[in-house]
Design an enzyme around this catalytic site. Structure first.
Site, PDB file in Angstrom:
ATOM      1  N   LYS A 208      41.848  25.214  44.942  1.00  0.00           N
ATOM      2  CA  LYS A 208      43.109  24.602  45.385  1.00  0.00           C
ATOM      3  C   LYS A 208      43.369  24.917  46.856  1.00  0.00           C
ATOM      4  CE  LYS A 208      48.064  24.766  44.607  1.00  0.00           C
ATOM      5  NZ  LYS A 208      49.175  25.128  43.756  1.00  0.00           N
ATOM      6  N   GLU A 214      36.088  34.686  46.561  1.00  0.00           N
ATOM      7  CA  GLU A 214      35.006  34.567  45.581  1.00  0.00           C
ATOM      8  C   GLU A 214      34.347  33.192  45.686  1.00  0.00           C
ATOM      9  OE1 GLU A 214      38.016  35.656  45.012  1.00  0.00           O
ATOM     10  OE2 GLU A 214      37.982  37.440  43.725  1.00  0.00           O
ATOM     11  N   GLY A 280      47.339  26.200  39.949  1.00  0.00           N
ATOM     12  CA  GLY A 280      45.911  26.320  39.617  1.00  0.00           C
ATOM     13  C   GLY A 280      45.658  26.312  38.119  1.00  0.00           C
ATOM     14  N   ARG A 281      46.477  27.053  37.370  1.00  0.00           N
ATOM     15  CA  ARG A 281      46.243  27.158  35.920  1.00  0.00           C
ATOM     16  C   ARG A 281      46.713  25.923  35.168  1.00  0.00           C
ATOM     17  NH1 ARG A 281      49.698  30.597  38.162  1.00  0.00           N
ATOM     18  NH2 ARG A 281      51.867  30.691  37.540  1.00  0.00           N
ATOM     19  N   GLU A 366      49.456  34.669  33.658  1.00  0.00           N
ATOM     20  CA  GLU A 366      49.745  34.490  35.084  1.00  0.00           C
ATOM     21  C   GLU A 366      51.109  33.787  35.238  1.00  0.00           C
ATOM     22  OE1 GLU A 366      47.295  32.075  38.011  1.00  0.00           O
ATOM     23  OE2 GLU A 366      46.476  34.045  38.432  1.00  0.00           O
ATOM     24  N   HIS A 397      35.404  39.501  11.333  1.00  0.00           N
ATOM     25  CA  HIS A 397      34.473  40.619  11.142  1.00  0.00           C
ATOM     26  C   HIS A 397      34.549  41.614  12.290  1.00  0.00           C
ATOM     27  CE1 HIS A 397      32.551  38.934   7.580  1.00  0.00           C
ATOM     28  NE2 HIS A 397      32.794  37.757   8.148  1.00  0.00           N
ATOM     29  N   LYS A 521      44.215  41.553  46.339  1.00  0.00           N
ATOM     30  CA  LYS A 521      43.404  40.789  47.300  1.00  0.00           C
ATOM     31  C   LYS A 521      43.518  41.417  48.687  1.00  0.00           C
ATOM     32  CE  LYS A 521      44.150  36.151  45.376  1.00  0.00           C
ATOM     33  NZ  LYS A 521      44.750  34.848  45.638  1.00  0.00           N
TER      34      LYS A 521
END
Ligand code: F6P
Length: 557
Positions: A208, A214, A280-281, A366, A397, A521
């Site tokens: 975005k 990263e 973004g999400r 977030e 399990h 960050k």
């Protein structure tokens, strides 16, 4: 923008407190007393059939929760969102992911711009690009067709695309594969490119902001990998022009910052935009979903968007009592506020949804993992439960023990579809039926448990009776759909977006900013020189960080 209403000061909250004080969870009793309970507590939203009856509620609690939504103004804030008001106050932005799936023939004018027109302008560009890659019209620099699309992004620019791609694998065009690189751990890009042919690989750099460390690092690594590979095989010559020509055929970008895309060296012609009013999400249904669109094709992608829209319409137009996302959000508020539930399990009984819990972790945590309200005042209740989960039956399990017999209330959403993508048989046995028997059995076991007398009746040694008792009254919601189609995947995402919204409004939270990720960050930038050997920078760190960095420097091979 109006100030948040403190939920704890409302008459509905007081009523809920009173109801909680006398509420003795007894789902066995509730079902025995009311043969219609399942029907009365089941709702539908588009193709989603949602059974709320195994939750710890009765009519009075449900009525008080509905009142709570009205008293804190959930419907008003929802309407403000749909109208494009700047409800993301800390970033002074509209919140318009719902516009990303609004049909072409509708309009939504915000600040003088018809955002629906803009959305479809970009969608048309994404669809045309997807068609070219799928048909083989778009070829790599050596003329070979694209076989692998690698999406480079992180957070919302990764979790949505990878989750949806995995969910819709049966819809992916044969001969095309997507991969997803997100982590700055160099392993991620190395492993994901190791067996690829640069001549048939296309990278989508999805960010975005186009500033994310990263993603930009991985994009540079990918560009170097591409050029090294093409040069080593003699497919491309040395020099900047040859590099530019190769990058133009093997890199496209998705971003709101098209100037930064160009500065990175990607032709803006090969870039797909979106807008700052998409978080973004909340962006997998924007151009951020380009990798998915290439994989499943524009027609399926349009169905995916139509699924979102169907649930948006339900959320926008349905009264609170019948409104599935609102009710599910209110139930979460009930458990967090009145049962100290600190976590919430999401358990998909369909293997293709295996990344759905991970996706929801960003969406929910977030959005609502915050301690101040949208007017800057502290929240007045617990907020932001931990979302987690794994596909059933694997979870059964592993961690279901805790849900069945642990000391905490862990509300759980069970999600499944009637028709499997692969209707396999084990001899005469339909394996989907075995699978779904587990889905049905688990929610029944959690709700109704097993009494000591029932355990004794099985001849159990008295000494171990307590260990084999199940208290029951463990709340669950069952969500079913006919099949895992693109539309249903869109519906499920929209459902959880609006659940998250509802909780955020009750808590008074701006669910659309994410300032909590910033400090780490910033510190990483300050620490980087110290990690690289700068003694002065190292001396500025705290003692613990210094010793950890020294350990790294001593042991780095
Ligand atoms: O750091 C958090 C975050 O901003 C997320 O909200 C976002 O989804 C992710 O980083 C990636 O951001 P971008 O798409 O700008 O690279």
């Amino acid at each position: 923008m109006s100030d948040p209403v403190d939920a704890t000061t409302t008459p509905a909250w007081a009523r809920l407190k009173e109801l909680r004080a006398s509420y003795e969870p007894d789902l066995r009793g509730a079902f025995a007393a009311d043969p219609d309970r399942a029907a009365r507590f089941t709702r539908t939203a588009a193709d989603l059939y949602v059974d709320l009856s195994k939750n710890l509620v009765d009519d009075d609690v449900l009525a008080a929760l509905v009142e709570l939504a009205d008293q804190v103004g959930v419907p008003q804030r929802r309407d403000a969102m749909f109208a494009g008001e700047r409800i993301n106050v800390t970033e002074n932005r509209s919140v318009l992911h719902v516009a990303l799936r609004t049909p072409r023939d509708e309009t939504l004018v915000v600040d003088g711009t018809d955002v629906v027109k803009d959305v479809h302008g970009v969608l048309d560009k994404v669809y045309a690009f997807a068609d070219k890659v799928r048909s083989g019209d778009w070829v790599g620099v050596t003329g070979k067709r694209i076989e692998t699309v690698v999406n480079i992004g992180i957070g919302g620019s990764d979790l949505g695309p990878v989750m949806v791609y995995e969910a819709l694998l049966p819809y992916v065009q044969p001969g095309l594969t997507c991969r997803f690189v997100s982590n700055i751990d160099p392993t991620d890009v190395a492993v994901n490119t190791a067996d690829l042919d640069p001549e048939t690989t296309l990278f989508i750099v999805a960010s975005k902001t186009f500033t994310t460390l990263e993603t930009l690092t991985n994009a540079r690594l990918a560009r170097a990998w591409l050029l090294d590979g093409l040069r080593a095989s003699g497919a491309v010559g040395e020099g900047d022009d040859a590099a530019r020509a190769a990058v133009a055929k093997h890199f496209v970008a998705v971003s709101t910052a098209l100037d930064k895309v160009e500065a990175f060296g990607i032709d803006p012609e090969n870039a797909f935009g979106f807008w700052d009013w998409v978080g973004g999400r909340y962006s997998v249904d924007s151009a951020i979903g380009t990798s998915v669109c290439v994989a499943i094709g524009p027609e399926n992608f349009a169905d995916f968007l139509a699924g979102f829209h169907a649930v948006d319409v339900h959320f926008r137009d349905t009264p609170t009592r019948e409104n599935v996302p609102m009710l599910m959000g209110l139930l979460n508020v009930w458990y967090d506020g009145f049962f100290d539930a600190a976590s919430h399990a999401v358990l998909p009984y369909t293997q293709y949804l295996h990344r759905f819990p991970a996706y929801l972790q960003q969406l929910t945590m977030e959005s609502n993992g915050k301690g101040v309200r949208w007017d800057g005042t502290p929240v007045t209740t617990a907020t932001g439960e931990v979302f987690w989960g794994e596909p059933g039956t694997n979870g059964q399990h592993a961690f279901y023990q805790l849900i069945h017999q642990g000391t905490r209330v862990i509300p759980a959403d069970f999600i499944t579809v009637a028709s499997p993508a692969h209707p396999l048989k084990d001899g005469e046995t339909d394996v989907q039926e075995l699978f779904l028997a587990n889905f049905f059995a688990q929610t029944a076991a959690l709700a109704f448990g097993k009494t000591a007398d029932e355990v004794r009746a099985e001849g159990t040694d008295e000494a171990i009776v307590p260990a084999r008792v199940f208290t029951g009254n463990r709340p669950t919601t069952s969500v079913m759909a006919p099949a895992l189609t693109p539309s249903v995947v869109g519906q499920l995402i929209a459902l959880y977006e609006h659940i998250t919204f509802t909780q955020g409004v009750v808590w008074g939270i701006d669910s659309f900013d994410q300032w909590g990720v910033e400090l780490g960050k910033q510190l990483a930038q300050q620490v980087t020189p110290a990690v690289g050997g700068d003694e002065e920078a190292l001396a500025k760190q705290d003692a613990s960080t210094q010793s950890l960095i020294r350990y790294y420097r001593e042991h780095r091979a």
